[in-house]
Design an enzyme around this catalytic site. Structure first.
Site, PDB file in Angstrom:
ATOM      1  N   ASP A  63       0.861  -1.181   0.000  1.00 47.19           N
ATOM      2  CA  ASP A  63       0.000   0.000   0.000  1.00 47.19           C
ATOM      3  C   ASP A  63       0.897   1.230   0.000  1.00 47.19           C
ATOM      4  OD1 ASP A  63      -2.849  -0.955   0.345  1.00 47.19           O
ATOM      5  OD2 ASP A  63      -1.945  -1.936   2.071  1.00 47.19           O
ATOM      6  N   ARG A  71       4.192   2.821   3.036  1.00 46.71           N
ATOM      7  CA  ARG A  71       5.041   1.874   3.770  1.00 46.71           C
ATOM      8  C   ARG A  71       6.520   2.204   3.579  1.00 46.71           C
ATOM      9  NH1 ARG A  71       0.276   1.161   5.968  1.00 46.71           N
ATOM     10  NH2 ARG A  71      -1.140  -0.178   4.767  1.00 46.71           N
ATOM     11  N   ARG A 139      -7.416  10.279   1.349  1.00 47.79           N
ATOM     12  CA  ARG A 139      -7.071   9.214   0.405  1.00 47.79           C
ATOM     13  C   ARG A 139      -8.025   9.216  -0.790  1.00 47.79           C
ATOM     14  NH1 ARG A 139      -7.534   4.082   3.925  1.00 47.79           N
ATOM     15  NH2 ARG A 139      -6.576   3.032   2.129  1.00 47.79           N
ATOM     16  N   LYS A 169      -9.726   0.204  -5.557  1.00 45.89           N
ATOM     17  CA  LYS A 169     -10.353  -0.107  -4.277  1.00 45.89           C
ATOM     18  C   LYS A 169     -11.163   1.103  -3.823  1.00 45.89           C
ATOM     19  CE  LYS A 169      -6.212   1.162  -1.604  1.00 45.89           C
ATOM     20  NZ  LYS A 169      -5.084   0.683  -0.781  1.00 45.89           N
ATOM     21  N   HIS A 170     -12.130   0.905  -2.927  1.00 45.14           N
ATOM     22  CA  HIS A 170     -12.565  -0.360  -2.338  1.00 45.14           C
ATOM     23  C   HIS A 170     -13.912  -0.683  -2.967  1.00 45.14           C
ATOM     24  CE1 HIS A 170      -9.904   1.612   0.612  1.00 45.14           C
ATOM     25  NE2 HIS A 170      -9.492   0.378   0.916  1.00 45.14           N
ATOM     26  N   HIS A 182     -11.570  -1.313   9.844  1.00 45.07           N
ATOM     27  CA  HIS A 182     -10.544  -1.997  10.641  1.00 45.07           C
ATOM     28  C   HIS A 182     -11.074  -2.321  12.039  1.00 45.07           C
ATOM     29  CE1 HIS A 182      -8.064   0.102   7.616  1.00 45.07           C
ATOM     30  NE2 HIS A 182      -7.213  -0.899   7.774  1.00 45.07           N
ATOM     31  N   ASP A 251     -10.549  -7.311   0.981  1.00 44.01           N
ATOM     32  CA  ASP A 251      -9.730  -6.499   1.869  1.00 44.01           C
ATOM     33  C   ASP A 251      -9.214  -7.435   2.971  1.00 44.01           C
ATOM     34  OD1 ASP A 251      -8.458  -4.324   3.026  1.00 44.01           O
ATOM     35  OD2 ASP A 251     -10.232  -3.039   3.017  1.00 44.01           O
TER      36      ASP A 251
END
Length: 338
Positions: A63, A71, A139, A169-170, A182, A251
């Protein structure tokens, strides 16, 4: 080969991971900050994954969106802007913003390809709506579906030119979610007619090589199962109305949204559930060894259609072209002129 993408625990493969992955042959892998140290270390890690799989094109995902979802970070890698920056530029100069998004994504692709990473989980096609949770926030490119589609296309094209597979996505849209999947199960109560606008970017990019589902309950389409676990949504909306016929991954199985679904309290149940619903790949990100073994033991071999979609996706990108510095400079000039 099993229909799973697995995370890793650390910066190199452990003995147990080598044994498990060698035995079950996951379809691919995904990297996180815990797997990242230096460019040399990342390249050695991705080389080891290719050697273990015996497949030079094994999917290795990350990601790397820009902004807070990145990352790879300084000092070894440059910062990239969040997607909303391109949405704001689009309002001033659409063609310039699209060119900037394309250059930005190409720079991302080149950077990743140099590390042996061949799939970037980008672009987000989630159309921003009132009450959108900040887990998406900047985002998202913005509120206009046509603009989101245009910038998504530019990003997808840039990744391809940079030597990387893109993931939309998503699907079928996270923009109306008011909770973080999450941590909880978002429920969207919008009508079928209202949800049509959320589908526009996904329809226009239905030829994307890969897509990732949303762990969101859409009551207009299925009152029981979230998109990742809903045969109805995957068959009628994602494969049907949207027309997406390429590789579909869930996901992350570890997200708490799935724990609030029927039969979703075990990793085995979650993994078999998303595959039974119609996902080609179950995504498990944490690197928790016991959970990965549970998933591996529960899943059968990848289906022939899923394997065909996987092979097709990994043949999608072009050879990486350009340098990160040159492409980032081009992006910055375009954004400054928008």
């Amino acid at each position: 080969m099993i229909p799973a993408f697995f995370g890793l625990a650390g910066t190199e493969l452990s003995t147990d991971e080598r044994a498990l992955f060698g035995a079950c042959e996951p379809a691919g892998y995904i990297l996180f900050r815990r797997n990242i140290d230096t460019p040399e270390q990342v390249r050695a890690l991705t080389d080891s994954l290719r050697t273990l799989s015996g497949n030079a094109a094994v999917p290795i995902l990350i990601d790397q969106e820009g902004g807070r979802v990145a990352r790879l970070r300084p000092p070894h890698w440059p910062e990239f802007p969040p997607p909303v920056v391109f949405g704001e530029a689009f309002a001033r100069a659409p063609l310039t913003a699209m060119a900037a998004a394309r250059a930005n994504a190409q720079a991302l692709g080149v950077m990743l390809a140099e590390l042996g990473i061949n799939v970037d989980c980008l672009p987000l096609l989630d159309v921003k709506a009132d009450g959108m949770h900040e887990v998406i926030g900047d985002r998202s490119y913005g509120t206009d579906p046509a603009m989101v589609a245009s910038l998504g296309r530019a990003t997808l094209d840039g990744l391809k030119q940079g030597g990387c597979v893109g993931v939309v996505k998503h699907i079928p849209g996270h923009g109306r979610g008011t909770l973080d999947s999450h941590l909880a199960l978002p429920t969207v109560t919008a009508s079928t007619e209202e949800l049509e606008s959320d589908l526009i970017p996904f329809r226009r990019l239905a030829d994307a090589p890969m897509a990732m589902t949303a762990h969101i309950l859409y009551t207009a389409w299925d009152e029981t199962f979230c998109a990742s676990l809903s045969p109805t949504i995957i068959r009628d909306i994602i494969r049907g109305s949207i027309g997406f016929d390429n590789l579909l991954m869930s996901d992350d199985l570890g997200m708490h949204a799935l724990g609030l679904q029927p039969g979703g309290n075990s990793m085995a149940g979650r993994a078999t559930g998303v595959i039974a619903a119609g996902c080609d790949i179950a995504l498990h990100c944490s690197g928790d060894f016991a959970e990965m073994k549970e998933v591996a033991d529960a899943l059968g071999p990848i289906s022939d259609p899923a394997r065909e979609r996987l092979d097709r996706a990994m043949a999608w990108p072009s050879a990486a072209a350009g340098t990160v510095a040159e492409l980032a400079a081009k992006r910055d000039l375009l954004l400054a002129s928008a």
